[in-house]
Scaffold this motif. Structure first.
Motif, PDB file in Angstrom:
ATOM      1  N   PRO A 199       0.832  -1.207   0.000  1.00  0.00           N
ATOM      2  CA  PRO A 199       0.000   0.000   0.000  1.00  0.00           C
ATOM      3  C   PRO A 199       0.864   1.252   0.000  1.00  0.00           C
ATOM      4  O   PRO A 199       1.972   1.245   0.535  1.00  0.00           O
ATOM      5  CB  PRO A 199      -0.812  -0.138   1.290  1.00  0.00           C
ATOM      6  CG  PRO A 199       0.013  -1.015   2.169  1.00  0.00           C
ATOM      7  CD  PRO A 199       0.718  -1.969   1.259  1.00  0.00           C
ATOM      8  N   PRO A 200       0.388   2.323  -0.598  1.00  0.00           N
ATOM      9  CA  PRO A 200       1.222   3.520  -0.752  1.00  0.00           C
ATOM     10  C   PRO A 200       1.539   4.188   0.575  1.00  0.00           C
ATOM     11  O   PRO A 200       0.739   4.176   1.501  1.00  0.00           O
ATOM     12  CB  PRO A 200       0.362   4.427  -1.643  1.00  0.00           C
ATOM     13  CG  PRO A 200      -1.039   3.958  -1.439  1.00  0.00           C
ATOM     14  CD  PRO A 200      -0.947   2.486  -1.180  1.00  0.00           C
ATOM     15  N   SER A 201       2.734   4.741   0.618  1.00  0.00           N
ATOM     16  CA  SER A 201       3.121   5.535   1.788  1.00  0.00           C
ATOM     17  C   SER A 201       2.384   6.863   1.761  1.00  0.00           C
ATOM     18  O   SER A 201       1.793   7.252   0.754  1.00  0.00           O
ATOM     19  CB  SER A 201       4.629   5.772   1.784  1.00  0.00           C
ATOM     20  OG  SER A 201       5.331   4.546   1.800  1.00  0.00           O
ATOM     21  N   SER A 202       2.438   7.567   2.863  1.00  0.00           N
ATOM     22  CA  SER A 202       1.701   8.819   2.984  1.00  0.00           C
ATOM     23  C   SER A 202       2.336   9.926   2.143  1.00  0.00           C
ATOM     24  O   SER A 202       3.562   9.984   2.005  1.00  0.00           O
ATOM     25  CB  SER A 202       1.683   9.261   4.455  1.00  0.00           C
ATOM     26  OG  SER A 202       1.175  10.574   4.577  1.00  0.00           O
ATOM     27  N   PRO A 203       1.527  10.827   1.584  1.00  0.00           N
ATOM     28  CA  PRO A 203       2.097  12.007   0.921  1.00  0.00           C
ATOM     29  C   PRO A 203       2.904  12.880   1.876  1.00  0.00           C
ATOM     30  O   PRO A 203       3.767  13.639   1.434  1.00  0.00           O
ATOM     31  CB  PRO A 203       0.854  12.763   0.411  1.00  0.00           C
ATOM     32  CG  PRO A 203      -0.233  11.749   0.363  1.00  0.00           C
ATOM     33  CD  PRO A 203       0.055  10.780   1.465  1.00  0.00           C
ATOM     34  N   ASN A 204       2.607  12.772   3.175  1.00  0.00           N
ATOM     35  CA  ASN A 204       3.315  13.561   4.177  1.00  0.00           C
ATOM     36  C   ASN A 204       4.386  12.754   4.889  1.00  0.00           C
ATOM     37  O   ASN A 204       4.765  13.073   6.017  1.00  0.00           O
ATOM     38  CB  ASN A 204       2.324  14.106   5.209  1.00  0.00           C
ATOM     39  CG  ASN A 204       1.429  15.182   4.617  1.00  0.00           C
ATOM     40  OD1 ASN A 204       1.872  15.991   3.810  1.00  0.00           O
ATOM     41  ND2 ASN A 204       0.164  15.183   5.012  1.00  0.00           N
ATOM     42  N   ALA A 205       4.877  11.696   4.242  1.00  0.00           N
ATOM     43  CA  ALA A 205       5.931  10.886   4.850  1.00  0.00           C
ATOM     44  C   ALA A 205       7.162  11.749   5.107  1.00  0.00           C
ATOM     45  O   ALA A 205       7.494  12.619   4.301  1.00  0.00           O
ATOM     46  CB  ALA A 205       6.283   9.720   3.939  1.00  0.00           C
ATOM     47  N   PRO A 206       7.867  11.520   6.217  1.00  0.00           N
ATOM     48  CA  PRO A 206       9.080  12.304   6.485  1.00  0.00           C
ATOM     49  C   PRO A 206      10.156  12.039   5.446  1.00  0.00           C
ATOM     50  O   PRO A 206      10.164  10.998   4.787  1.00  0.00           O
ATOM     51  CB  PRO A 206       9.501  11.827   7.880  1.00  0.00           C
ATOM     52  CG  PRO A 206       8.833  10.515   8.070  1.00  0.00           C
ATOM     53  CD  PRO A 206       7.568  10.563   7.297  1.00  0.00           C
ATOM     54  N   SER A 207      11.056  12.993   5.327  1.00  0.00           N
ATOM     55  CA  SER A 207      12.102  12.913   4.308  1.00  0.00           C
ATOM     56  C   SER A 207      12.934  11.638   4.437  1.00  0.00           C
ATOM     57  O   SER A 207      13.271  11.005   3.431  1.00  0.00           O
ATOM     58  CB  SER A 207      13.017  14.130   4.402  1.00  0.00           C
ATOM     59  OG  SER A 207      14.068  14.056   3.467  1.00  0.00           O
ATOM     60  N   GLY A 208      13.236  11.234   5.672  1.00  0.00           N
ATOM     61  CA  GLY A 208      14.037  10.028   5.867  1.00  0.00           C
ATOM     62  C   GLY A 208      13.344   8.788   5.338  1.00  0.00           C
ATOM     63  O   GLY A 208      13.983   7.908   4.738  1.00  0.00           O
ATOM     64  N   GLN A 209      12.042   8.690   5.531  1.00  0.00           N
ATOM     65  CA  GLN A 209      11.281   7.531   5.044  1.00  0.00           C
ATOM     66  C   GLN A 209      11.244   7.512   3.514  1.00  0.00           C
ATOM     67  O   GLN A 209      11.363   6.444   2.906  1.00  0.00           O
ATOM     68  CB  GLN A 209       9.860   7.576   5.596  1.00  0.00           C
ATOM     69  CG  GLN A 209       8.991   6.395   5.193  1.00  0.00           C
ATOM     70  CD  GLN A 209       7.604   6.472   5.815  1.00  0.00           C
ATOM     71  OE1 GLN A 209       7.400   7.156   6.827  1.00  0.00           O
ATOM     72  NE2 GLN A 209       6.654   5.792   5.204  1.00  0.00           N
ATOM     73  N   ILE A 210      11.111   8.687   2.900  1.00  0.00           N
ATOM     74  CA  ILE A 210      11.116   8.765   1.434  1.00  0.00           C
ATOM     75  C   ILE A 210      12.467   8.334   0.882  1.00  0.00           C
ATOM     76  O   ILE A 210      12.557   7.567  -0.089  1.00  0.00           O
ATOM     77  CB  ILE A 210      10.768  10.192   0.972  1.00  0.00           C
ATOM     78  CG1 ILE A 210       9.329  10.535   1.349  1.00  0.00           C
ATOM     79  CG2 ILE A 210      10.982  10.341  -0.533  1.00  0.00           C
ATOM     80  CD1 ILE A 210       8.936  11.965   1.013  1.00  0.00           C
ATOM     81  N   LEU A 211      13.537   8.795   1.516  1.00  0.00           N
ATOM     82  CA  LEU A 211      14.877   8.434   1.049  1.00  0.00           C
ATOM     83  C   LEU A 211      15.123   6.935   1.184  1.00  0.00           C
ATOM     84  O   LEU A 211      15.701   6.310   0.285  1.00  0.00           O
ATOM     85  CB  LEU A 211      15.933   9.221   1.831  1.00  0.00           C
ATOM     86  CG  LEU A 211      15.967  10.734   1.617  1.00  0.00           C
ATOM     87  CD1 LEU A 211      17.043  11.382   2.482  1.00  0.00           C
ATOM     88  CD2 LEU A 211      16.208  11.050   0.146  1.00  0.00           C
ATOM     89  N   ASP A 212      14.717   6.345   2.297  1.00  0.00           N
ATOM     90  CA  ASP A 212      14.890   4.896   2.472  1.00  0.00           C
ATOM     91  C   ASP A 212      14.128   4.126   1.395  1.00  0.00           C
ATOM     92  O   ASP A 212      14.627   3.132   0.855  1.00  0.00           O
ATOM     93  CB  ASP A 212      14.407   4.474   3.861  1.00  0.00           C
ATOM     94  CG  ASP A 212      15.311   4.961   4.972  1.00  0.00           C
ATOM     95  OD1 ASP A 212      16.476   5.311   4.676  1.00  0.00           O
ATOM     96  OD2 ASP A 212      14.854   5.010   6.132  1.00  0.00           O
ATOM     97  N   PHE A 213      12.921   4.588   1.087  1.00  0.00           N
ATOM     98  CA  PHE A 213      12.117   3.914   0.071  1.00  0.00           C
ATOM     99  C   PHE A 213      12.759   4.050  -1.301  1.00  0.00           C
ATOM    100  O   PHE A 213      12.880   3.068  -2.053  1.00  0.00           O
ATOM    101  CB  PHE A 213      10.712   4.510   0.064  1.00  0.00           C
ATOM    102  CG  PHE A 213       9.849   4.044  -1.082  1.00  0.00           C
ATOM    103  CD1 PHE A 213       9.322   2.762  -1.098  1.00  0.00           C
ATOM    104  CD2 PHE A 213       9.567   4.889  -2.150  1.00  0.00           C
ATOM    105  CE1 PHE A 213       8.532   2.327  -2.154  1.00  0.00           C
ATOM    106  CE2 PHE A 213       8.771   4.461  -3.195  1.00  0.00           C
ATOM    107  CZ  PHE A 213       8.253   3.175  -3.198  1.00  0.00           C
TER     108      PHE A 213
END
Length: 259
Positions: A51-65
């Protein structure tokens, strides 16, 4: 002395038979569950796109993904099997062609399938795969690719809405009984709900965000159940299709083929 004229025999031989003249159609049909299985593996456990991550995911979570090596493996697997996707639509189009409706509906399904696959499948794959391919991209670039990938994947359902709306109308308007009428009404109702994907371009939180209860979860449950039902109905339509409707004709034995 012959004058060079070639004449056909007085009586043509019997038409050759094949044990299963629908074999080619069945082969295409059975690639559908295989492709969707690979599709699910690529998008759920392997890449984590769903399932998709949140549009407001923190920067660290986006980078890990975006830095996940599994994204590249998922993209390679999808590229290898992507060609199977048109087969499922081709099987559907064969049976729409049997219906007593205008070809415009069949062409709408075909063009909608092409545009929807490009935006809803290839765009996310390239966005997420590009982020993982070269780890030197800045955090802002990766965030843009992250947004682009999910907005394309969740926010481009209008292509599929028009495509399957044409499919539903074809079933409803058909007088040949190729597919049951209730499936047409179910299809139209199901894809009206896809319009709820439009607010993902506006909402970053709540039920209309790209990971929201209505935009994603409600739509995916309806789509999954609808897809299974359509698949069963197409199976029955292939099984019940008379042989004299098949287009894969064999040449008659003894006939003369002129250059």
């Amino acid at each position: 002395m012959s004058d060079g004229t070639v004449t056909a025999p007085a009586a043509a031989g019997p038409e050759p038979t094949r044990r299963n003249r629908k074999l080619d159609q069945w082969i295409a049909f059975w690639t559908v569950p295989f492709f969707f299985t690979v599709f699910a593996i690529v998008f759920i456990p392997l890449s984590g796109m769903m399932p998709p991550s949140s549009p407001n995911a923190p920067s660290g979570q986006i980078l890990d993904f975006m830095h996940s090596r599994d994204l590249l493996i998922a993209c390679a697997l999808l590229v290898l099997t992507f060609g199977l996707a048109p087969l499922s639509n081709a099987v559907y189009l064969i049976h729409v062609k049997r219906m007593s409706v205008s070809p415009v509906l069949r062409y709408s399904i075909m063009v909608g399938a092409m545009t929807g696959a490009i935006v809803g499948m290839l765009f996310p794959m390239f966005c997420f795969g590009l982020g993982a391919f070269r780890p030197g991209y800045s955090a802002s670039t990766l965030a843009m690719l992250y947004d682009f990938g999910y907005l394309a994947f969740i926010g481009s359902l209008g292509c599929f809405c028009v495509m399957w709306m044409a499919f539903g109308l074809a079933i409803i308007l058909d007088d040949n009984g190729v597919l049951p009428k209730w499936l047409g009404y179910y299809t139209v109702w199901q894809y009206v709900t896809e319009l709820m994907a439009a607010p993902v371009w506006i909402s970053k939180t709540g039920p209309f965000a790209w990971n929201g209860l209505l935009t994603f979860w409600f739509a995916i449950v309806l789509y999954g159940s609808w897809q299974v039902i359509v698949y069963v109905c197409i199976f029955r339509s292939i099984r019940n299709q008379p042989d004299d409707e098949l287009e894969n004709r064999w040449p008659v034995e003894g006939s003369v083929v002129r250059p």
